[in-house]
Enzyme design. Structure first.
Site, mmCIF file in Angstrom:
data_model
loop_
_atom_site.group_PDB
_atom_site.id
_atom_site.type_symbol
_atom_site.label_atom_id
_atom_site.label_comp_id
_atom_site.label_asym_id
_atom_site.label_seq_id
_atom_site.Cartn_x
_atom_site.Cartn_y
_atom_site.Cartn_z
ATOM 1 N N PRO A 162 -16.198 -0.104 -14.388
ATOM 2 C CA PRO A 162 -17.355 0.792 -14.305
ATOM 3 C C PRO A 162 -18.512 0.140 -13.526
ATOM 4 C CG PRO A 162 -16.462 0.811 -16.524
ATOM 5 C CD PRO A 162 -15.700 -0.244 -15.779
ATOM 6 N N SER A 164 -18.193 -2.544 -11.304
ATOM 7 C CA SER A 164 -17.843 -3.226 -10.062
ATOM 8 C C SER A 164 -16.757 -2.489 -9.302
ATOM 9 C CB SER A 164 -17.403 -4.670 -10.340
ATOM 10 O OG SER A 164 -16.294 -4.696 -11.213
ATOM 11 N N SER A 166 -17.031 -1.631 -5.112
ATOM 12 C CA SER A 166 -17.032 -2.363 -3.847
ATOM 13 C C SER A 166 -17.302 -3.844 -4.080
ATOM 14 C CB SER A 166 -18.085 -1.785 -2.912
ATOM 15 O OG SER A 166 -17.727 -0.472 -2.535
ATOM 16 N N PHE A 190 -10.884 4.166 -13.314
ATOM 17 C CA PHE A 190 -10.155 4.854 -12.237
ATOM 18 C C PHE A 190 -8.768 4.265 -12.001
ATOM 19 C CE2 PHE A 190 -13.734 7.224 -11.280
ATOM 20 C CZ PHE A 190 -14.810 6.487 -10.820
ATOM 21 N N ILE A 191 -8.046 3.958 -13.057
ATOM 22 C CA ILE A 191 -6.754 3.307 -12.854
ATOM 23 C C ILE A 191 -5.658 4.361 -12.655
ATOM 24 C CG2 ILE A 191 -5.062 1.695 -13.795
ATOM 25 C CD1 ILE A 191 -7.882 0.561 -12.880
ATOM 26 N N GLY A 274 -1.879 -4.968 2.383
ATOM 27 C CA GLY A 274 -0.726 -4.072 2.450
ATOM 28 C C GLY A 274 -1.066 -2.701 1.892
ATOM 29 N N GLN A 312 -7.928 29.449 23.893
ATOM 30 C CA GLN A 312 -8.071 28.102 24.461
ATOM 31 C C GLN A 312 -8.813 27.143 23.543
ATOM 32 O OE1 GLN A 312 -10.426 27.167 28.129
ATOM 33 N NE2 GLN A 312 -8.428 26.575 28.936
ATOM 34 N N GLU A 397 -9.079 1.684 -2.340
ATOM 35 C CA GLU A 397 -8.515 0.538 -1.619
ATOM 36 C C GLU A 397 -9.578 -0.143 -0.761
ATOM 37 O OE1 GLU A 397 -5.121 -0.519 -1.461
ATOM 38 O OE2 GLU A 397 -4.329 0.987 -2.805
ATOM 39 N N ARG A 409 -18.246 -8.344 9.929
ATOM 40 C CA ARG A 409 -18.246 -9.782 9.643
ATOM 41 C C ARG A 409 -17.370 -10.517 10.651
ATOM 42 N NH1 ARG A 409 -15.518 -11.123 4.412
ATOM 43 N NH2 ARG A 409 -16.625 -9.287 3.697
#
Lengths: 414, 132
Positions: A162, A164, A166, A190-191, A274, A312, A397, A409
């Site tokens: 809740p 953490s 980003s 949010f799992i 991945g 078109q 993700e 960065r």
């Protein structure tokens, strides 16, 4: 064909498997500019064919029902696992298929044409199995991987909390060492799969603040103290349940820790490389399916005495969609190659690919919906589900904002 | 049908050589006691035959739904050995191939039709070219 609502509904229901069929036909004869099989090896074309076949027959006809009724399609996923889709880039000695990241991207892209939401969950599951396969010791690999590769058991990945998202390294879930165990306290938000899955790969704090204090523990459902929040009601991804995961003095044996103490964050980041390619691949599949649906609609629907395809503006729009789809696909496959080759720039390429593909593909699906006119807004038509399902790919993700941080960065700190 | 010459004769030849009954283009096969009931896809529709066993059957694509290839099997397929057996080793007599292609040609181009004035003229034309 008339263009009233009843015919339109009939077209919608029939369209889904037909779209997938056209994805197959397109490869056999007519050279399409967005043919997803171009540039692939013979083997890769075979993998893609199986995945497209499977998506057309086992997923596409049910994606609307899974979305509406919020069904987690366990039986279908186990069928997919029998074909090797449960541990695509996991080593064969523990039940995986031992394929490359590019092979994996191709497969998820193909499966996503059948249901983006379920394919996305399958990609998360695959990432978890890979983590155990790669960072686990022999005992852990043998204990967890075979049943996960066969999807006899399902996995969930627990990083976000809740407080953490980003700022993942600031996570608070704590794991206090006590003899041969860790005592886990905290909660994850949010799992995907949470509550319905069996194996939880959890990032938690064993040491001091920041990334170096984070370790990775594997928990199983049924562990005392492990509970779940309510099932979230979402805009999309409804074929996978999303819940908070709560740890109250959960006792986890030290033998369930993947890698060393303090290695957790590194494991998480490597997994996400991945994971980002896989999520981007799911967006690609959804976008491709949407382009074909739009193409179909433009030829069938008439206004002002002509098929929409004669207009078109719409032709140009379709061309733009196809161009962006191809660009996104090339970025994703390029990142996949870099990752499997172990290149130094792999992580930043994965971020760029995820950023570009998820943004572009959402735009493509949204455009496709627009081209359907009012019908695009009806749940009888698949296109709105692709839009709703892949919207979240721009967020999870690693948000697309975080993707920009990573790229900046790389450019400014080099 | 063989994938090279498309001749559709192997099953039939085999049945003749063995003097066994044949059920070709099978779209449905039901085993009975000492016999097999075969539903065949023929030009006019479906034909059902009951053949005493042993028999030779050839499959039509409607006979079943192929399994999905698994990923591991796709990868193994490349490594499977391709054994080449000379025909002489199998005791096939004489010189091979026994068929020689003499000529391949396109069918004649479709010529335009002819419009007639009335039904009587149509009937006369059809009679004239031996169609009725």
């Amino acid at each position: 064909t008339g263009s009233g609502p009843r015919t339109a509904m009939a077209v919608a229901w029939r369209a889904a498997p037909r779209v997938a069929a056209r994805l197959l036909l397109g490869r056999r004869g007519i050279a399409s500019c967005i043919d997803p099989s171009t540039g692939l090896t013979e083997d890769q074309k075979e993998f893609q064919k199986v995945a497209l076949d499977f998506a057309a027959k086992e997923m596409s006809p049910y994606m609307a029902e899974w979305d509406e009724k919020e069904i987690f399609p366990v039986e279908m996923m186990r069928k997919a696992a029998q074909l090797g889709f449960g541990g695509i880039y996991v080593k064969p000695d523990v039940g995986g298929s031992g394929l490359s990241r590019l092979d994996t991207s191709i497969i998820f892209e193909a499966l996503s044409t059948g249901c983006a939401s379920t394919t996305a969950y399958m990609s998360i599951h695959n990432m978890c199995v890979w983590m155990i396969d790669t960072f686990g010791n022999e005992e852990q690999r043998r204990r967890f991987c075979p049943s996960l590769c066969s999807m006899e058991r399902f996995a969930s990945y627990c990083l976000t909390e809740p407080g953490s998202g980003s700022d993942a390294a600031s996570l608070l879930t704590s794991a206090q060492r006590k003899g041969d165990s860790y005592i886990l306290n905290g909660s994850k938000a949010f799992i995907s799969g949470g509550g319905d899955t069996d194996v939880y790969v959890v990032m938690c704090r064993t040491g001091g603040p920041g990334p170096k204090g984070i370790s990775c523990l594997v928990l199983e459902k049924g562990t005392p103290g492990l509970s779940f929040g309510k099932k979230e009601k979402k805009v999309g991804w409804n074929s996978q349940p999303t819940r908070a995961v709560i740890f109250e003095d959960c006792v986890v044996p030290v033998g369930n820790r993947l890698g060393a103490e303090g290695q957790g964050f590194s494991i998480a980041m490597q997994g996400l490389n991945g994971g980002r390619i896989n999520i981007a691949s799911c967006s690609l599949g959804a976008a491709h399916a949407s382009v074909l649906l739009a193409q179909e609609h433009l030829t069938v629907r008439k206004q002002f005495g002509e098929p929409l395809a004669n207009n078109q503006y719409l032709q140009f729009r379709l061309a733009e969609m196809a161009t962006r789809l191809l660009a996104a696909r090339l970025m994703v496959r390029n990142a996949a190659r870099a990752l499997q080759d172990g290149r130094e720039d792999a992580a930043v390429l994965c971020s760029m690919a995820k950023l570009f593909a998820t943004d572009e593909c959402f735009g493509i699906c949204n455009q496709a919906l627009q081209m359907h006119g009012g019908y695009g807004y009806l749940k009888d038509y698949a296109v709105q589900q692709f839009v709703r399902d892949i919207r979240v790919h721009q967020i999870l993700e690693g948000t697309n904002e975080v993707m920009r941080m990573i790229v900046a960065r790389n450019l400014l700190q080099g | 049908q063989a994938i090279d010459d498309d001749c559709n004769q192997t099953g039939q030849l085999l049945a003749a050589m063995l003097d066994w009954p044949q059920g070709t283009f099978a779209s449905r096969v039901q085993l009975e006691d000492g016999a097999v009931r075969v539903e065949r896809e023929v030009d006019g529709g479906l034909e059902t035959l009951r053949l005493r066993l042993p028999a030779v059957l050839t499959a039509d694509l409607r006979l079943n739904e192929p399994r999905y290839a698994t990923l591991p099997n796709i990868m193994k397929a490349k490594k499977k050995p391709l054994e080449v057996i000379p025909a002489a080793d199998l005791g096939v007599p004489g010189e091979l191939p026994r068929l020689r292609v003499l000529q391949v040609q396109e069918p004649p181009a479709r010529a335009g039709g002819e419009k007639v004035e009335n039904v009587a003229a149509l009937v006369e034309k059809l009679r004239h070219c031996g169609r009725i």
